[in-house]
Design an enzyme around this catalytic site. Structure first.
Site, PDB file in Angstrom:
ATOM      1  N   LYS A  81      37.839  11.569  39.695  1.00 15.88           N
ATOM      2  CA  LYS A  81      37.225  12.721  39.037  1.00 15.88           C
ATOM      3  C   LYS A  81      37.274  13.905  39.993  1.00 15.88           C
ATOM      4  CE  LYS A  81      35.085  13.421  35.022  1.00 15.88           C
ATOM      5  NZ  LYS A  81      35.489  12.842  33.723  1.00 15.88           N
ATOM      6  N   GLY A 183      23.762  17.651  21.957  1.00 19.41           N
ATOM      7  CA  GLY A 183      25.021  18.262  22.361  1.00 19.41           C
ATOM      8  C   GLY A 183      25.949  18.395  21.176  1.00 19.41           C
ATOM      9  N   GLY A 185      28.974  20.321  21.250  1.00 13.19           N
ATOM     10  CA  GLY A 185      30.244  20.892  21.677  1.00 13.19           C
ATOM     11  C   GLY A 185      31.409  20.147  21.058  1.00 13.19           C
ATOM     12  N   VAL A 187      32.839  17.269  21.715  1.00 17.40           N
ATOM     13  CA  VAL A 187      32.622  15.850  21.423  1.00 17.40           C
ATOM     14  C   VAL A 187      31.449  15.650  20.467  1.00 17.40           C
ATOM     15  CG1 VAL A 187      31.988  13.626  22.427  1.00 17.40           C
ATOM     16  CG2 VAL A 187      33.680  15.065  23.560  1.00 17.40           C
TER      17      VAL A 187
END
Length: 355
Positions: A81, A183, A185, A187
């Site tokens: 990452k 959330g 967004g 996804v």
């Protein structure tokens, strides 16, 4: 910043590299957790951290999660990452992306990057001007997979939620099942739309309240304040924002039967999986349910390296395996009394040669 090897989330990472390019203003961390299964693959996060130590913790935890995610998904990739430390204005320049691409290139293929929070498909195109070790790039032609991994992540989460509802609530349909989505967004919004098509009853929240309100109007459901979503009485709580929300206070606030969502590293610490189990809440290990994006990214990358295009039907076939993988984890958890997150971790650790 504390020495990374003294961080509690340092887990025998193979490489942790601090990148600083004075000319462009880039400061980034690239963490490679394991290359046991192949080159380390995982997205790049662009985020402002009040404390740089938070960036190191994210890089360490997220890269380890990618090792587990890729191994459990049966992909020939290890775990890595990258985190780009944004300033308070979150200014991102072509020069910064070029410098980051050079840093990825310098690793010689040990790390393959793609989109994550704060990074777009266009950003990956810019990075690809400096390195071939990148995926999540635009694709052309019907039947080809690739590009923004968000929709594939959302589809895998949706399939995982259906499996969780079946396992915990004994329902084959999502009609009338109440899901609180944190959330909205790329996804979370995708998950909400898929759930709405199946007749689920939704409550939405996002730190950008106008985004949640807009999606709620589109889907004909309710939006609440971002600090209220975890207390909503529901069947399924689906976290699709940032991680570490399931701490002592977070778990205590939950009023649900299932936690199943796409946020990475939802458990603040390992003991919080135990708390969920003690409360009788079924947990879908995040790196298993949210593997759809990396499945798409990996198949796209491997196909491009071979001079071909990734077949979207193969991506869909692999996405369809996510529910069965979750079922095997829950079955072992039910049989042994070991929390689902521990069962999943043990499976993943064996696959990367650390079990």
């Amino acid at each position: 910043m504390t020495a990374f090897w003294a961080e509690p989330d340092f887990d025998a990472h193979e490489c942790v590299q601090l990148v600083h390019d004075r000319k462009s203003g880039l400061t980034a961390i690239i963490a490679i957790h394991s290359t046991h299964c192949g080159p380390a693959a995982g997205g790049t996060r662009f985020w402002h951290y009040n404390d740089p130590a938070g960036a190191m913790r994210d890089a360490l935890r997220l890269s380890r999660g990618m090792s587990y995610k890729n191994a459990m998904a049966g992909l020939p990739m290890g775990g890595g990452k990258a985190v780009i430390l944004a300033d308070e204005q979150r200014i991102k320049t072509p020069e910064m992306l070029a410098a980051f691409g050079d840093a990825v290139e310098a690793l010689g293929g040990r790390y393959i990057t793609a989109e994550d929070v704060g990074i777009t498909e266009a950003d990956m195109v810019a990075v690809a001007q400096r390195t071939a070790y990148v995926s999540g790039l635009p694709v052309a032609g019907a039947g080809n997979a690739g590009g923004d991994p968000g929709p594939f992540t959302a589809m895998g989460i949706f399939l995982g939620i259906k499996a969780a509802v079946r396992h915990k609530l004994g329902k084959d349909s999502l009609a009338g099942v109440h899901v609180a989505v944190q959330g909205t967004g790329s996804v979370g919004g995708g998950v909400a739309r898929l759930l709405a098509k199946e007749g689920a009853r939704l409550t939405l929240a996002d730190i950008h309240s106008e985004r949640a309100a807009g999606l709620a109007r589109e889907l004909g459901c309710q939006a609440v304040a971002s600090d209220a979503i975890m207390s909503v009485g529901c069947d399924v709580f689906s976290p699709n924002a940032l991680g570490a929300i399931l701490d002592d206070a977070g778990v205590a606030r939950l009023d649900c039967a299932v936690v199943a969502g796409g946020a990475n590293n939802q458990l603040a610490r390992p003991e919080h999986g135990v708390l969920l189990a003690e409360r009788g809440i079924l947990y879908a290990p995040d790196y298993v349910i949210n593997a759809g994006g990396i499945i798409s990214v990996t198949l796209e990358y491997l196909a491009r390296r071979a001079g071909a295009s990734a077949d979207i039907n193969e991506v869909r076939r692999r996405l369809a395996q996510i529910p069965g993988r979750l079922e095997s984890i829950w079955a072992e958890s039910d049989a042994t009394g070991v929390p689902a997150d521990v069962v999943a971790d043990r499976m993943a650790q064996k696959l990367i040669g650390r079990g």
